[in-house]
Design a protein around this motif. Structure first.
Motif, short mmCIF file in Angstrom:
data_model
loop_
_atom_site.label_atom_id
_atom_site.label_comp_id
_atom_site.label_asym_id
_atom_site.label_seq_id
_atom_site.Cartn_x
_atom_site.Cartn_y
_atom_site.Cartn_z
N ARG A 125 0.82 -1.21 0.00
CA ARG A 125 0.00 0.00 0.00
C ARG A 125 0.85 1.27 0.00
O ARG A 125 1.88 1.31 0.66
CB ARG A 125 -0.87 0.06 1.25
CG ARG A 125 -1.96 -0.92 1.30
CD ARG A 125 -2.71 -0.70 2.60
NE ARG A 125 -3.93 -1.47 2.63
CZ ARG A 125 -4.89 -1.29 3.50
NH1 ARG A 125 -4.77 -0.37 4.43
NH2 ARG A 125 -5.97 -2.02 3.44
N TYR A 126 0.35 2.27 -0.70
CA TYR A 126 0.95 3.59 -0.60
C TYR A 126 0.51 4.20 0.73
O TYR A 126 -0.65 4.05 1.13
CB TYR A 126 0.49 4.51 -1.74
CG TYR A 126 1.27 4.35 -3.01
CD1 TYR A 126 2.53 4.93 -3.13
CD2 TYR A 126 0.77 3.63 -4.08
CE1 TYR A 126 3.27 4.79 -4.30
CE2 TYR A 126 1.49 3.50 -5.25
CZ TYR A 126 2.75 4.08 -5.35
OH TYR A 126 3.47 3.95 -6.50
N THR A 127 1.41 4.90 1.38
CA THR A 127 1.06 5.63 2.60
C THR A 127 0.46 6.97 2.21
O THR A 127 0.61 7.43 1.07
CB THR A 127 2.30 5.86 3.49
OG1 THR A 127 3.19 6.72 2.78
CG2 THR A 127 2.98 4.55 3.84
N MET A 128 -0.21 7.63 3.15
CA MET A 128 -0.77 8.95 2.87
C MET A 128 0.35 9.95 2.54
O MET A 128 0.17 10.82 1.69
CB MET A 128 -1.60 9.45 4.05
CG MET A 128 -2.94 8.73 4.20
SD MET A 128 -3.94 8.67 2.68
CE MET A 128 -4.41 10.37 2.51
N LYS A 129 1.49 9.81 3.16
CA LYS A 129 2.62 10.69 2.86
C LYS A 129 3.06 10.51 1.41
O LYS A 129 3.31 11.47 0.70
CB LYS A 129 3.78 10.39 3.81
CG LYS A 129 4.96 11.30 3.63
CD LYS A 129 6.07 10.98 4.62
CE LYS A 129 7.27 11.87 4.35
NZ LYS A 129 8.40 11.54 5.21
N GLU A 130 3.13 9.25 0.95
CA GLU A 130 3.51 8.99 -0.44
C GLU A 130 2.46 9.51 -1.42
O GLU A 130 2.79 9.99 -2.50
CB GLU A 130 3.72 7.48 -0.65
CG GLU A 130 4.93 6.93 0.06
CD GLU A 130 4.99 5.41 0.00
OE1 GLU A 130 6.09 4.89 -0.23
OE2 GLU A 130 3.94 4.75 0.19
N LEU A 131 1.19 9.39 -1.04
CA LEU A 131 0.12 9.89 -1.91
C LEU A 131 0.20 11.40 -2.08
O LEU A 131 -0.12 11.94 -3.13
CB LEU A 131 -1.25 9.51 -1.35
CG LEU A 131 -1.62 8.04 -1.37
CD1 LEU A 131 -2.94 7.82 -0.66
CD2 LEU A 131 -1.68 7.52 -2.79
N ASN A 132 0.61 12.11 -1.02
CA ASN A 132 0.64 13.57 -1.05
C ASN A 132 1.88 14.15 -1.70
O ASN A 132 1.89 15.33 -2.04
CB ASN A 132 0.49 14.12 0.37
CG ASN A 132 -0.92 13.94 0.89
OD1 ASN A 132 -1.88 14.08 0.15
ND2 ASN A 132 -1.04 13.60 2.15
N ASP A 133 2.93 13.35 -1.86
CA ASP A 133 4.13 13.93 -2.48
C ASP A 133 3.90 14.07 -3.99
O ASP A 133 3.01 13.47 -4.56
CB ASP A 133 5.40 13.13 -2.15
CG ASP A 133 5.47 11.77 -2.82
OD1 ASP A 133 4.87 11.58 -3.90
OD2 ASP A 133 6.14 10.88 -2.27
N GLY A 134 4.70 14.88 -4.63
CA GLY A 134 4.51 15.15 -6.06
C GLY A 134 5.27 14.22 -6.98
O GLY A 134 5.39 14.50 -8.16
N LYS A 135 5.79 13.12 -6.44
CA LYS A 135 6.58 12.21 -7.26
C LYS A 135 5.69 11.37 -8.16
O LYS A 135 4.57 11.03 -7.82
CB LYS A 135 7.41 11.29 -6.37
CG LYS A 135 8.43 12.03 -5.53
CD LYS A 135 9.18 11.08 -4.62
CE LYS A 135 10.16 11.83 -3.74
NZ LYS A 135 10.75 10.97 -2.73
N SER A 136 6.24 11.00 -9.30
CA SER A 136 5.54 10.11 -10.22
C SER A 136 5.50 8.71 -9.61
O SER A 136 6.47 8.24 -9.02
CB SER A 136 6.29 10.08 -11.56
OG SER A 136 5.61 9.27 -12.47
N LYS A 137 4.33 8.06 -9.72
CA LYS A 137 4.14 6.75 -9.10
C LYS A 137 3.56 5.76 -10.10
O LYS A 137 2.78 6.13 -10.96
CB LYS A 137 3.14 6.85 -7.94
CG LYS A 137 3.49 7.81 -6.86
CD LYS A 137 2.27 8.03 -5.96
CE LYS A 137 2.52 9.08 -4.93
NZ LYS A 137 2.97 10.34 -5.44
N ILE A 138 3.93 4.52 -9.92
CA ILE A 138 3.23 3.43 -10.60
C ILE A 138 2.25 2.88 -9.57
O ILE A 138 2.65 2.55 -8.45
CB ILE A 138 4.20 2.30 -11.05
CG1 ILE A 138 5.24 2.84 -12.02
CG2 ILE A 138 3.42 1.13 -11.62
CD1 ILE A 138 4.71 3.17 -13.40
#
Length: 177
Positions: A121-134
């Motif tokens: 799972r993505y964390t809420m912190k990871e969801l809020n950052d502006g990095k490109s995600k798969i």
């Protein structure tokens, strides 16, 4: 007596016209909002979609059919450009709250969580950052829902055009479920 009847008829007509005027005013006040609060834009797999807060593309869709369920696994590349407002929640950057498989006259279950390519799972912190995600999303629907469809199924993502939530754009991609 005749003057009295004329005054009474005049008052009745005045009240009647006032009621009609109030009705017209109320009708126009209620219906003055947007006639189409949601517009739909169709997109294709492996093509970038640029929305106000996010940029994304669907990389892969894998579907399967079981005895009583149809499943879809969707892999996307997502780049959050600004704080999201998904699920009509100001500042919500979890796109999961706005994505579903749209089956006309049917329904699908939303994905359990937005997951990394490795399945965590993505964390809420990871969801809020502006990095490109798969990201991977998993959907299921009962098979009987799909057999009564009147149009093709589609992956839909509902994104508000601003933080006032007056108009939304539904980005949709047809899928063979």
């Amino acid at each position: 007596m005749k003057k009295h009847n004329l005054t009474l008829y005049g008052l009745v007509i005045l009240v009647f016209l006032s009621l009609i005027g109030a009705g017209v005013w109320q009708y126009t006040r209620i219906n003055s909002g947007s006639k189409h609060p949601v517009s739909e834009k169709i997109f294709s797999q492996n093509k970038w979609v640029n929305a106000p807060q996010v940029r994304f593309k669907v990389l892969k869709v894998v579907t399967s059919t079981g005895a009583d369920k149809k499943r879809a696994a969707v892999t996307m590349r997502i780049k959050q450009l600004a704080p999201g407002n998904y699920g009509a929640i100001k500042g919500n950057s979890n796109i999961l709250n706005s994505i579903w498989i749209n089956i006309p006259y049917g329904f699908s279950n939303m994905s359990q969580w937005m997951k990394n390519a490795n399945g965590t799972r993505y964390t809420m912190k990871e969801l809020n950052d502006g990095k490109s995600k798969i990201a991977k999303f998993y959907f299921t629907t009962p098979s009987f829902n799909y057999k009564y469809r009147t149009a093709p199924a589609r992956l839909s993502i509902l994104i508000p055009d601003n933080d006032k939530f007056e108009h939304y754009t539904k980005y949709s991609m047809f899928i063979d479920l």
